[in-house]
Motif scaffolding. Sequence first.
Motif, mmCIF file in Angstrom:
data_model
loop_
_atom_site.group_PDB
_atom_site.id
_atom_site.type_symbol
_atom_site.label_atom_id
_atom_site.label_comp_id
_atom_site.label_asym_id
_atom_site.label_seq_id
_atom_site.Cartn_x
_atom_site.Cartn_y
_atom_site.Cartn_z
ATOM 1 N N UNK A 104 0.708 -1.174 -0.019
ATOM 2 C CA UNK A 104 -0.098 0.072 -0.035
ATOM 3 C C UNK A 104 0.850 1.300 -0.004
ATOM 4 N N UNK A 105 1.995 1.228 0.797
ATOM 5 C CA UNK A 105 2.880 2.481 0.739
ATOM 6 C C UNK A 105 3.714 2.779 -0.272
ATOM 7 N N UNK A 106 3.959 1.597 -1.155
ATOM 8 C CA UNK A 106 4.544 1.724 -2.621
ATOM 9 C C UNK A 106 3.658 2.273 -3.386
ATOM 10 N N UNK A 107 2.456 1.835 -3.482
ATOM 11 C CA UNK A 107 1.347 2.285 -4.346
ATOM 12 C C UNK A 107 0.900 3.883 -4.105
ATOM 13 N N UNK A 108 0.995 4.203 -2.542
ATOM 14 C CA UNK A 108 0.677 5.758 -2.395
ATOM 15 C C UNK A 108 1.990 6.439 -3.078
ATOM 16 N N UNK A 109 3.099 5.980 -2.996
ATOM 17 C CA UNK A 109 4.437 6.642 -3.480
ATOM 18 C C UNK A 109 4.345 6.771 -4.923
ATOM 19 N N UNK A 110 4.100 5.656 -5.536
ATOM 20 C CA UNK A 110 3.812 5.778 -6.898
ATOM 21 C C UNK A 110 2.780 6.797 -7.413
ATOM 22 N N UNK A 111 1.374 6.883 -6.668
ATOM 23 C CA UNK A 111 0.548 8.010 -6.758
ATOM 24 C C UNK A 111 1.058 9.117 -7.004
ATOM 25 N N UNK A 112 1.878 9.428 -5.968
ATOM 26 C CA UNK A 112 2.457 10.845 -5.578
ATOM 27 C C UNK A 112 3.215 11.355 -6.735
ATOM 28 N N UNK A 113 4.036 10.461 -7.380
ATOM 29 C CA UNK A 113 4.573 10.781 -8.312
ATOM 30 C C UNK A 113 6.115 11.202 -8.024
ATOM 31 N N UNK A 114 6.908 11.138 -9.217
ATOM 32 C CA UNK A 114 8.472 11.605 -9.107
ATOM 33 C C UNK A 114 8.503 13.028 -8.482
ATOM 34 N N UNK A 115 7.601 14.055 -8.915
ATOM 35 C CA UNK A 115 7.823 15.394 -8.325
ATOM 36 C C UNK A 115 8.056 15.522 -6.985
ATOM 37 N N UNK A 116 6.888 14.993 -6.304
ATOM 38 C CA UNK A 116 6.531 14.938 -5.029
ATOM 39 C C UNK A 116 7.482 14.093 -4.174
ATOM 40 N N UNK A 117 7.814 13.043 -4.712
ATOM 41 C CA UNK A 117 8.672 11.916 -4.169
ATOM 42 C C UNK A 117 10.173 12.737 -3.923
ATOM 43 N N UNK A 118 10.558 13.350 -5.101
ATOM 44 C CA UNK A 118 11.994 13.816 -5.164
ATOM 45 C C UNK A 118 11.746 15.302 -4.131
ATOM 46 N N UNK A 119 10.854 15.962 -3.651
ATOM 47 C CA UNK A 119 10.703 16.779 -2.944
ATOM 48 C C UNK A 119 10.977 16.363 -1.468
ATOM 49 N N UNK A 120 10.261 15.334 -1.202
ATOM 50 C CA UNK A 120 10.535 14.337 0.087
ATOM 51 C C UNK A 120 11.970 14.085 0.214
ATOM 52 N N UNK A 121 12.428 13.315 -0.781
ATOM 53 C CA UNK A 121 13.822 12.823 -0.721
ATOM 54 C C UNK A 121 14.889 14.047 -0.634
ATOM 55 N N UNK A 122 14.656 15.275 -1.218
ATOM 56 C CA UNK A 122 15.163 16.486 -1.064
ATOM 57 C C UNK A 122 15.411 16.885 0.427
ATOM 58 N N UNK A 123 14.241 16.950 0.992
ATOM 59 C CA UNK A 123 14.130 17.283 2.350
ATOM 60 C C UNK A 123 15.249 16.415 3.262
ATOM 61 N N UNK A 124 15.052 14.880 3.003
ATOM 62 C CA UNK A 124 15.782 14.054 3.774
ATOM 63 C C UNK A 124 17.163 14.489 3.602
ATOM 64 N N UNK A 125 17.782 15.099 2.694
ATOM 65 C CA UNK A 125 19.071 15.207 2.459
ATOM 66 C C UNK A 125 19.700 16.308 3.494
ATOM 67 N N UNK A 126 18.808 17.204 3.865
ATOM 68 C CA UNK A 126 18.956 18.151 4.963
ATOM 69 C C UNK A 126 18.591 17.901 6.238
ATOM 70 N N UNK A 127 17.829 16.786 6.443
ATOM 71 C CA UNK A 127 17.529 16.425 7.574
ATOM 72 C C UNK A 127 18.351 16.167 8.719
ATOM 73 N N UNK A 128 19.465 15.652 8.528
ATOM 74 C CA UNK A 128 20.512 15.247 9.417
ATOM 75 C C UNK A 128 21.309 16.360 9.843
ATOM 76 N N UNK A 129 21.249 17.656 9.205
ATOM 77 C CA UNK A 129 21.889 18.722 9.456
ATOM 78 C C UNK A 129 21.309 19.742 10.910
#
Length: 129
Positions: A104-129
């Motif tokens: 279900x989570x994979x399906x939701x990520x697929x529905x969100x699309x690359x643009x939204x997923x990339x935003x989330x992933x990009x946020x994680x790159x600065x999350x540890x700072x």
Amino acid sequence: MKLSMFKSLSLGLLTTTLMTFSVTHAATQQNENIEVTPTQKITQQELAAIYVLSEVCPSLIKENDQFKKGYAKLAQEYLPQEQDPVNALQKLSKQKSFKSILAEAKSDAKKAGDVKNKEICQELTTYSN
């Protein structure tokens, strides 16, 4: 504030069943006042959404080392009792009882699309700072 917003954004985009709260109602005997106390409980859906980030993000962003650090921090916050939360999520992803939640989570990520997923992933790159 950043932590709270990030968690809401990233996990909210991945699955609509995330961020569930149990609410306790306590009524007093004399004046019928109701006290509401939210207690956050980590759900299997949230853990699945976090795990899916480990599969989706590496192909969407260039800052892989920074992503790994941010992902590890997020996993540690959701699984503070685990010595190695990233490994614990990997083990959980292989459990039979977790497969439908993960799908279900994979399906939701697929529905969100690359643009939204990339935003989330990009946020994680600065999350540890």
